[in-house]
Design an enzyme around this catalytic site. Structure first.
Site, PDB file in Angstrom:
ATOM      1  N   GLU A  37     -27.189 -20.552 -43.417  1.00  0.00           N
ATOM      2  CA  GLU A  37     -28.347 -21.823 -43.485  1.00  0.00           C
ATOM      3  C   GLU A  37     -29.558 -21.507 -43.918  1.00  0.00           C
ATOM      4  O   GLU A  37     -30.681 -21.709 -42.926  1.00  0.00           O
ATOM      5  CB  GLU A  37     -28.105 -22.754 -42.800  1.00  0.00           C
ATOM      6  CG  GLU A  37     -26.653 -23.827 -43.048  1.00  0.00           C
ATOM      7  CD  GLU A  37     -26.768 -25.110 -41.884  1.00  0.00           C
ATOM      8  OE1 GLU A  37     -27.191 -25.498 -41.073  1.00  0.00           O
ATOM      9  OE2 GLU A  37     -25.332 -25.891 -42.291  1.00  0.00           O
ATOM     10  N   GLU A  59     -18.811 -23.700 -42.779  1.00  0.00           N
ATOM     11  CA  GLU A  59     -18.566 -24.145 -41.945  1.00  0.00           C
ATOM     12  C   GLU A  59     -18.352 -26.362 -41.714  1.00  0.00           C
ATOM     13  O   GLU A  59     -18.980 -26.511 -43.145  1.00  0.00           O
ATOM     14  CB  GLU A  59     -20.212 -24.771 -41.384  1.00  0.00           C
ATOM     15  CG  GLU A  59     -20.296 -24.692 -39.736  1.00  0.00           C
ATOM     16  CD  GLU A  59     -21.471 -24.699 -39.627  1.00  0.00           C
ATOM     17  OE1 GLU A  59     -21.850 -23.787 -39.384  1.00  0.00           O
ATOM     18  OE2 GLU A  59     -22.922 -25.566 -39.019  1.00  0.00           O
TER      19      GLU A  59
HETATM   20  C1  GAL Z   1     -25.271 -26.462 -38.419  1.00  0.00           C
HETATM   21  C2  GAL Z   1     -25.677 -25.019 -38.416  1.00  0.00           C
HETATM   22  C3  GAL Z   1     -24.747 -24.832 -36.030  1.00  0.00           C
HETATM   23  C4  GAL Z   1     -25.122 -25.780 -36.536  1.00  0.00           C
HETATM   24  C5  GAL Z   1     -24.258 -28.085 -36.701  1.00  0.00           C
HETATM   25  C6  GAL Z   1     -24.051 -28.537 -36.341  1.00  0.00           C
HETATM   26  O1  GAL Z   1     -25.764 -26.729 -39.937  1.00  0.00           O
HETATM   27  O2  GAL Z   1     -25.152 -24.183 -39.082  1.00  0.00           O
HETATM   28  O3  GAL Z   1     -25.290 -23.950 -36.225  1.00  0.00           O
HETATM   29  O4  GAL Z   1     -26.223 -26.616 -36.082  1.00  0.00           O
HETATM   30  O5  GAL Z   1     -25.231 -27.824 -37.902  1.00  0.00           O
HETATM   31  O6  GAL Z   1     -24.114 -29.986 -36.634  1.00  0.00           O
END
Ligand code: GAL
Length: 814
Positions: free
Chosen positions: A429, A505
């Protein structure tokens, strides 16, 4: 760790001050574990030199200086808008980096002695990671430094070492405030290695093993070996998993200082998560018959491919990643790397059916990779959370331009022989997803990976999907990785030319173990006065989604190649949705809590992912005094298609999975159950309507007795091994008391020590290293550690008005 078991040529010592007595071996590798002196807070030039550090604290490395706390709201308090979370106005963030004292400067000092003959040797000092910005001094001279706290680096100290004398090693570390989005830990949190070898040798990280041809009859094993001395002879022997010699080859082809061998292995035992078969290559460097150097490298024979339309294949079989993202901290141990703790995490994940790990958002420990090779997990190894554009004021962007290339090179060189690694990630991100410069950076980084390792593809976890579709950023990646944004999967698949998408993710669902909130409704960014989240698994963030939405994508879209769920375990810091609430200092995202105890969500994934063993999990608990007659929904997470629920013997009907909503498809739900104390029973049916399994939950009486359940009863007497003992309070009839919050006390007698304790409560400010803690939802986990002495220890756990629990754990020398 098991790497150095072969032959006496590679030996690991664990000594206070390390002294070599002989140099009979052509190579030695020592972990500098004991006898370190540590001081936090002061910085004087004399600390680098020969200085009397007797008054400093003695510690063993790996060491995390901040984990002993105390938790403090003021530490790293940040007035920020977390842009990635969609915030536009700054607000006070308290537990963002765990509220533990990781900020500041510190020194570590140690000594080692080498015999006079060491002047003819090459001496290397390797740090597997040091948090952060380590500056390394040997005998008062600065010999090296590295900015990124997560990376491995080594320093050739040959010209600085004093042969035949004591050497003083001093390391200065410095952690800036506002340098992280989670708890980064502090100090020499990974191993420090001292390697001595002949000057004619195999270079550090100089062996690269790939398997360009893999089929069931044979494999082609390519081994490239970088040598310091031309004109020497390289003989490589390959042993199978049983230690049987299966191939021997003398190098014939040299390109510059690199030997290139292609070896045929017949009937190879392939590596996969289900069959983690490993081989060992022993590279021997000879001058005539004299052995000059010998390096042992473990590897696996496996093939990977990523093909448009087909997706990802391992050894020719298409499969989807059933993965989790993990931060590097180990809960109550902080970030100090520990093999027993890492292994326990992986065993818990294995039982869930998980087959892949993403090291978010940085380089994994070498120990974790070793374990993933051995236990069978595929690995997505990541590098950075920031490129040139900042997420936090003092983040990696300070170093990006200057260091990114060498950071990637070290990651690849140090880890490329692990069969578990099947993909690299150059970023998570990154705000550089916006703008033309970002596209160039994505290309630059990907090309460095390709140059260093042509065998694995590169991804980036993208959250700015629209921007990356428009700019070409997403199109140039080997594998487009999407973080969340399931609503954009179809559009992105059409826009991107790779013919596949990875859920790099997913989910970011939040829950607190054993806590349930009413009414049961899906919600985003939901908060409660007790700073907990509901374990009905229907709450997430406004950028994320509940697990079922990902399941639909995984099941219905053949071009989705799998998912990495945020996260397998809770971690220190990032207490979303309570970023602004004190006390709240660790995450709610885990399928397991910070103590490693599975939450309900663990079983939802298990019901899909574990195809070997059935899952039949019932929630919530059934102790709702005061809720009599009120609606208290009951959920079942199961791989069975249908089940019938009974409350105190009365049927509440049969539920069958259906496609009405994502939840109906993956959960069995009885939404209208009216609470009455007693026994809930679920009976699962197979396709023919035959009852095949059942599960019950009974309203517990008063807390009566402490029950202890160790994950292992036999440890290695190495001063590092740990048994994780789960303590549960039960009533007179043995029913777990799900709301018990009694204070317990711990005592270890014999050959072991109390190491730490954790109850998984993200709002607890009790310290992990004190031998007392309150239960959270009726449970906590106690960590007991072996000493160097063989024998046994007894852990006794007491609580007021409770019958104590005891357990005996033995420790053997290896
Ligand atoms: C994502 C990020 C992670 C964590 C997660 C929490 O956007 O890549 O590191 O912050 O959100 O939802």
């Amino acid at each position: 760790m098991k790497i150095y078991s072969l032959k006496s040529t590679l030996i690991i010592f664990f000594l206070f001050t390390v002294t070599f007595t002989s140099f009979a071996q052509n190579r030695t590798e020592q972990l500098l574990t004991d006898g370190w002196k540590f001081l936090k807070g002061k910085n004087e030039a004399s600390f680098a030199k020969d200085f009397n550090d007797r008054a400093w604290k003695t510690v063993t490395v790996p060491h995390d200086w901040a984990i002993e706390g105390p938790f403090d709201k003021e530490i790293d308090k940040q007035m920020v808008a977390i842009v990635q979370n969609g915030e536009s106005k700054p607000s006070e963030k308290t537990g963002r980096t765990g509220a533990l004292p990781y900020i500041g400067e510190a020194w570590y000092r140690n000594t080692f002695s080498l015999p006079a003959s060491a002047k003819n040797k090459q001496i290397i000092l390797q740090f597997d990671g040091a948090m952060s910005e380590p500056k390394v001094y040997l005998n008062g001279v600065k010999v090296g430094e590295w900015n990124y706290g997560y990376n491995y680096f080594y320093i050739d100290i040959t010209d600085h070492v004093l042969a035949g004398q004591k050497n003083v090693l001093a390391v200065h570390l410095s952690n800036q405030p506002k340098s992280s989005r989670w708890y980064p830990g502090a100090g020499l949190y990974r191993n420090v290695r001292l390697i001595t070898k002949n000057k004619e040798n195999i270079e550090q990280w100089g062996v690269s093993i790939t398997t360009p041809e893999v089929n069931k009859d044979f494999a082609k094993v390519n081994i490239k070996t970088k040598l310091s001395a031309p004109g020497t002879k390289l003989i490589t022997r390959i042993l199978d998993g049983q230690g049987k010699l299966v191939a021997t080859d003398t190098a014939k082809t040299y390109f510059g200082n690199e030997a290139d061998q292609n070896i045929k292995l017949l009937n190879p035992n392939l590596w996969s998560p289900e069959t983690p078969n490993l081989y060992t290559a022993i590279s021997g460097l000879y001058d005539g018959n004299k052995l000059l150097d010998e390096v042992t490298t473990r590897f696996g024979v496996r093939s990977i491919s990523y093909v448009a339309g087909t997706g990802f294949s391992l050894n020719g079989k298409v499969r989807k990643f059933k993965g989790v993202c993990l931060h590097h901290d180990l809960g109550p141990l902080g970030t100090a790397v520990n093999v027993a703790a890492l292994r326990r995490q992986l065993m818990i994940l294995k039982d869930m059916g998980c087959d892949a790990i993403r090291s978010s958002h940085n380089m994994p420990s070498l120990e974790q990779l070793e374990l993933c090779d051995e236990l069978g997990f595929m690995f997505l190894a990541e590098t950075f959370d920031e490129w040139a554009k900042p997420k936090v004021e003092n983040g990696y962007h300070r170093f990006f331009q200057q260091d990114a290339e060498k950071d990637i090179v070290n990651l690849v060189k140090a880890t490329r022989n692990h069969p578990c690694i099947v993909m690299w990630s150059s970023g998570n991100e990154v705000p550089d997803q916006f703008g033309a410069e970002g596209v160039k950076r994505a290309k630059w980084l990907q090309e460095i990976f390709h140059r260093e390792d042509p065998t694995r593809p590169v991804t980036v976890g993208m959250d700015q999907v629209k921007a990356t579709m428009a700019s070409g950023f997403g199109a140039l990646l080997d594998i487009p990785g999407l973080n969340y944004r399931v609503h954009l999967y179809d559009e992105a698949y059409k826009a991107f030319p790779q013919g596949m998408l990875l859920g790099s993710e997913t989910a970011s669902t939040v829950s607190s173990r054993g806590i349930y909130k009413f009414p049961v409704v899906q919600a985003k960014n939901k908060t409660y006065p007790d700073f907990q989240s509901s374990s009905y698994d229907l709450e997430c963030c406004d950028w994320s989604n509940v697990p079922d939405d990902d399941f639909v994508m995984q099941d219905d879209k053949p071009w989705v190649i799998g998912e990495f769920v945020w996260t397998g375990f809770d971690y220190l810091g990032e207490p979303t949705p309570y970023d602004e609430s004190w006390p709240s200092r660790s995450s709610y995202f885990g399928m397991c809590d910070l103590a490693g105890i599975p939450k309900d969500r663990y079983y939802l994934y298990r019901s899909r992912w574990n195809t070997e063993k059935p899952t039949l999990h019932l929630l919530p608990h059934w102790n709702w005094e005061g809720r009599e007659g009120q609606t208290t929904p009951v959920f079942i997470y199961t791989n069975y298609e249908s089940a019938e629920l009974f409350l105190n013997g009365k049927s509440l009907g049969v539920q069958k999975k259906n496609k009405a909503t994502p939840q109906n498809r993956y959960r069995l739900m009885w939404m209208d159950v009216k609470y009455e104390p007693g026994t809930l029973k679920v009976v699962a049916y197979d396709q023919n309507g035959k009852a095949v399994a059942e599960e019950t939950k009974t309203t517990a009486g008063k807390p009566y007795r402490i029950v202890l359940d160790p994950d292992r009863k036999q440890l290695t007497a190495d001063g590092k091994d740990i048994s994780f003992v789960t303590a549960t309070v039960v009533d007179k009839d043995g029913n777990p008391c799900p709301t018990a919050n009694n204070r317990l006390g711990f005592e270890v007698k014999g050959d072991g020590i109390f190491k730490a304790v954790c109850n998984g409560d993200a709002t607890s400010l009790e310290m992990f290293d004190k031998p007392t803690m309150k239960l959270f939802s009726g449970k906590l986990v106690i960590l007991v550690q072996s000493t160097h002495k063989q024998g046994s220890m007894v852990l006794k756990v007491k609580g007021k008005s409770l019958i104590s629990g005891t357990v005996e754990i033995s420790a053997q020398k290896q």
